[in-house]
Design a protein around this motif. Structure first.
Motif, PDB file in Angstrom:
ATOM      1  N   LEU A  74      22.653  45.328  41.413  1.00  0.00           N
ATOM      2  CA  LEU A  74      22.254  44.106  42.112  1.00  0.00           C
ATOM      3  C   LEU A  74      23.183  43.846  43.291  1.00  0.00           C
ATOM      4  N   LEU A  75      24.470  44.192  43.093  1.00  0.00           N
ATOM      5  CA  LEU A  75      25.485  43.964  44.115  1.00  0.00           C
ATOM      6  C   LEU A  75      26.204  45.269  44.435  1.00  0.00           C
ATOM      7  N   GLU A  76      26.322  45.558  45.729  1.00  0.00           N
ATOM      8  CA  GLU A  76      27.091  46.723  46.182  1.00  0.00           C
ATOM      9  C   GLU A  76      28.044  46.283  47.283  1.00  0.00           C
ATOM     10  N   VAL A  77      29.305  46.580  47.095  1.00  0.00           N
ATOM     11  CA  VAL A  77      30.351  46.222  48.055  1.00  0.00           C
ATOM     12  C   VAL A  77      31.017  47.513  48.521  1.00  0.00           C
ATOM     13  N   LYS A  78      31.084  47.703  49.820  1.00  0.00           N
ATOM     14  CA  LYS A  78      31.647  48.947  50.352  1.00  0.00           C
ATOM     15  C   LYS A  78      32.726  48.659  51.385  1.00  0.00           C
ATOM     16  N   SER A  79      33.954  48.956  51.001  1.00  0.00           N
ATOM     17  CA  SER A  79      35.108  48.937  51.920  1.00  0.00           C
ATOM     18  C   SER A  79      35.258  47.633  52.694  1.00  0.00           C
ATOM     19  N   ILE A  80      35.094  46.489  52.016  1.00  0.00           N
ATOM     20  CA  ILE A  80      35.275  45.245  52.761  1.00  0.00           C
ATOM     21  C   ILE A  80      36.753  44.905  52.868  1.00  0.00           C
ATOM     22  N   SER A  81      37.127  44.509  54.057  1.00  0.00           N
ATOM     23  CA  SER A  81      38.487  44.062  54.351  1.00  0.00           C
ATOM     24  C   SER A  81      38.393  42.713  55.052  1.00  0.00           C
ATOM     25  N   LYS A  82      39.415  41.904  54.847  1.00  0.00           N
ATOM     26  CA  LYS A  82      39.490  40.617  55.538  1.00  0.00           C
ATOM     27  C   LYS A  82      40.906  40.380  55.988  1.00  0.00           C
ATOM     28  N   THR A  83      41.062  40.182  57.297  1.00  0.00           N
ATOM     29  CA  THR A  83      42.369  39.930  57.890  1.00  0.00           C
ATOM     30  C   THR A  83      42.336  38.603  58.617  1.00  0.00           C
ATOM     31  N   TYR A  84      43.294  37.755  58.317  1.00  0.00           N
ATOM     32  CA  TYR A  84      43.434  36.488  59.023  1.00  0.00           C
ATOM     33  C   TYR A  84      44.600  36.602  59.995  1.00  0.00           C
ATOM     34  N   GLY A  85      44.390  36.190  61.231  1.00  0.00           N
ATOM     35  CA  GLY A  85      45.436  36.283  62.233  1.00  0.00           C
ATOM     36  C   GLY A  85      45.555  37.692  62.783  1.00  0.00           C
ATOM     37  N   SER A  86      46.598  37.918  63.575  1.00  0.00           N
ATOM     38  CA  SER A  86      46.801  39.235  64.186  1.00  0.00           C
ATOM     39  C   SER A  86      48.286  39.488  64.404  1.00  0.00           C
ATOM     40  N   VAL A 114      27.871  46.258  40.967  1.00  0.00           N
ATOM     41  CA  VAL A 114      27.590  45.502  39.748  1.00  0.00           C
ATOM     42  C   VAL A 114      26.105  45.633  39.418  1.00  0.00           C
ATOM     43  N   PRO A 115      25.766  46.187  38.254  1.00  0.00           N
ATOM     44  CA  PRO A 115      24.365  46.304  37.853  1.00  0.00           C
ATOM     45  C   PRO A 115      23.736  44.938  37.603  1.00  0.00           C
ATOM     46  N   LYS A 116      22.445  44.885  37.692  1.00  0.00           N
ATOM     47  CA  LYS A 116      21.711  43.647  37.422  1.00  0.00           C
ATOM     48  C   LYS A 116      21.982  43.178  35.999  1.00  0.00           C
ATOM     49  N   GLY A 117      22.288  41.889  35.864  1.00  0.00           N
ATOM     50  CA  GLY A 117      22.494  41.284  34.550  1.00  0.00           C
ATOM     51  C   GLY A 117      23.892  41.399  33.990  1.00  0.00           C
ATOM     52  N   GLU A 118      24.816  42.040  34.716  1.00  0.00           N
ATOM     53  CA  GLU A 118      26.180  42.180  34.193  1.00  0.00           C
ATOM     54  C   GLU A 118      26.992  40.907  34.442  1.00  0.00           C
ATOM     55  N   PHE A 119      27.879  40.609  33.503  1.00  0.00           N
ATOM     56  CA  PHE A 119      28.769  39.458  33.599  1.00  0.00           C
ATOM     57  C   PHE A 119      30.173  39.991  33.867  1.00  0.00           C
TER      58      PHE A 119
END
Length: 231
Positions: free
Chosen positions: A3-15, A30-35
């Motif tokens: 249901l959910l696929e996350v690939k290489s997400i990054s988050k940078t605040y500021g520089s 995450v498969p559908k229905g997983e907790f």
């Protein structure tokens, strides 16, 4: 099916030298229905991750697919509608509207989407949540546990495929915490919804199907809830 696929997400605040790397190339499915429980110390990046999954914030880089939809390729207006219809949120502070009664609070997301509430489904939810005799009460007339159950009802009313819960038991005592987690798990199975829950409570995390740990912006999959790495 995921249901959910996350690939290489990054988050940078500021520089530069003051840059804060809140997430560092996080990937998981995450498969559908997983907790799934997400654990980690304060400031580890858990809430940043949840904000990305809920399309409340945008990653510096990387991709997030929900039910096959690349949410950050959408226009802002389309993403807002998608989030409203496909993602339910449960917060630690309940975030109920004090001037509205419990039934009105629960159906509010449906009205916000200019839709007509499904009254049969609403009554089913009120029964499951054990709030049928409290539906006309204002939030201030309910206990903390009852308010959180109402908040769960609000998250469920649009029949979202994904529920994101941010410390849903943080303001509750042990008994109410246990009841809320049991309710979330029952809802996940009954309505085939995927749940991602942030929690500081290790005992509660152990009740999940799988545990993800975030530390300094890096995610580690600890696997099933019985994994001793959590202890």
């Amino acid at each position: 099916m995921n249901l959910l696929e996350v690939k290489s997400i990054s988050k940078t605040y500021g520089s530069g030298e003051t840059a804060v790397h809140a997430l560092k190339k996080v990937s998981f499915c995450v498969p559908k229905g997983e907790f799934v429980a997400v654990v980690g110390e304060s400031g580890s990046g858990k809430s940043t991750l949840l904000n990305m999954l809920g399309a409340l914030d945008t990653p510096t880089s990387g991709k997030v697919w929900i039910d096959g939809e690349d949410i950050f390729e959408m226009k802002d207006s389309s993403r807002t509608i998608f989030r409203r219809r496909n993602i339910g949120f449960v917060f630690q502070s309940f975030n109920l509207i004090p001037e509205l009664n419990i039934e009105q609070n629960i159906i509010f997301p449906v009205l916000l989407d200019y839709q007509k509430p499904d009254r049969r489904y609403l009554q089913e939810l009120l029964t499951v949540l054990n709030l049928k005799d409290r539906s006309r009460h204002l939030p201030g007339q309910l206990s903390g546990g009852q308010q959180q159950r109402a908040a769960i009802g609000r998250a469920l009313i649009t029949r979202p495929s994904l529920i994101l819960a941010d410390e849903p038991t943080g303001n509750l005592d042990t008994q109410n915490s246990s009841e809320v987690i049991t309710l979330l798990k029952e809802a996940s199975r009954k309505y085939e919804q995927t749940i991602i829950m942030i929690t500081h409570n290790r005992s509660i995390a152990q009740t999940a199907d799988r545990i993800l740990q975030v530390s300094d912006g890096v995610l580690t999959d600890l696997g099933g809830a019985a994994n001793e790495k959590l202890s």
